[in-house]
Design a protein around this motif. Sequence first.
Motif, PDB file in Angstrom:
ATOM      1  N   ASP A   1       0.885  -1.100   0.139  1.00 16.00           N
ATOM      2  CA  ASP A   1      -0.634  -0.185   0.367  1.00 16.00           C
ATOM      3  C   ASP A   1       0.831   1.475   0.263  1.00 16.00           C
ATOM      4  O   ASP A   1       1.251   1.458   1.027  1.00 16.00           O
ATOM      5  N   GLY A   8       0.136   3.711  -0.642  1.00 17.86           N
ATOM      6  CA  GLY A   8      -1.633   5.078  -0.518  1.00 17.86           C
ATOM      7  C   GLY A   8      -0.681   6.749   0.229  1.00 17.86           C
ATOM      8  O   GLY A   8      -0.868   7.693   0.248  1.00 17.86           O
ATOM      9  N   SER A   9       0.310   5.949   1.381  1.00 17.48           N
ATOM     10  CA  SER A   9       0.589   7.485   2.369  1.00 17.48           C
ATOM     11  C   SER A   9       1.560   7.647   2.235  1.00 17.48           C
ATOM     12  O   SER A   9       2.159   8.178   3.575  1.00 17.48           O
ATOM     13  N   THR A  10       2.069   7.517   1.705  1.00 17.76           N
ATOM     14  CA  THR A  10       3.531   7.280   1.277  1.00 17.76           C
ATOM     15  C   THR A  10       3.970   8.693   0.959  1.00 17.76           C
ATOM     16  O   THR A  10       4.138   9.400  -0.122  1.00 17.76           O
ATOM     17  N   HIS A  29       1.918   9.712  -5.517  1.00 19.88           N
ATOM     18  CA  HIS A  29       0.701  10.489  -6.223  1.00 19.88           C
ATOM     19  C   HIS A  29      -0.077   9.591  -6.704  1.00 19.88           C
ATOM     20  O   HIS A  29       0.860   8.972  -7.473  1.00 19.88           O
TER      21      HIS A  29
END
Length: 305
Positions: free
Chosen positions: A233, A235-237, A241
């Motif tokens: 995942d 998504g929060s790295t 984007h």
Amino acid sequence: MNPIDIQGLDKSFGSFRALTGLDLTLATGEVRGFLGPNGAGKSTTIRVLLGLLRADGGTTRLFGRDPWRDAVSLHRRLAYVPGDVSLWPNLTGGEAIDYLSRLRGGVDPARRGELLERFELDPTKKARTYSKGNRQKVALVAALASDAELYILDEPTSGLDPLMEAVFTEEVRRLKERGASVLLSSHILSEVEKVCDTVTIIRQGTSVEQGTLAELRHLTRSRVVAVVRHPIDLGSTPGVHDVEVARVEGGTRLTFTVEDDRMGDVLATLTEHGISSLSATPPSLEDLFLRHYGDELDAEREFAS
């Protein structure tokens, strides 16, 4: 002393503000792209540089002098090609070239002949018989055959076919090799990327980005497509984007954009999850351009639909 030095340039036409605090510099021997869509203020800026319009505010200098007061003497040091060339209809192309050349003190006949051949222009035909592309070639031959210090080119390849565009690109490289300075106004991004050292992007009469191509590319994001064997995942790295995830044979395909200074961290994370394939596309000048104009283009598309 820079051939072009503009600081805080303002220009209005009635209530319409064409230029607002525009900054633009061009160093000796530099080829600078001047980018923006139609109506952004590029041609207005060039007309101020040529002494055809008087600025309302700011400072504008060509070789350290005021282009409004010293236009005649400054024009002997520069060559100009507009995006829409008008010629004297009863003169031949060759006569028009010779007349334009005499305004700058003449040209080398051998160089003139070479350019006529390279641009495949018949100088014996009357100007009234020329297509838009051939009228453009007349202005290009007259300018490129001169021994000017500064070349101001405003959409110079308008009307040219791809073969002639390639000839133009080669000629700009020759100008750079001999140490001439070039301001290339264009909305053709590939043209600018091929020949320019630096770029200024103008939006609504104001310069919004400028620097070398390498510096500007750092402001955009690279596109990465990776297939990893183990789920991940992103998504929060930080710096990542627009993540898209799809199941494919052999694992998971991730498509995303990443800020350049975060690329190393992201690659390390992907490696931990077993990379099967990876492609990274560096940002282009088009990416940077769309960063500043994408909202306007989206609005135009929405209006058209």
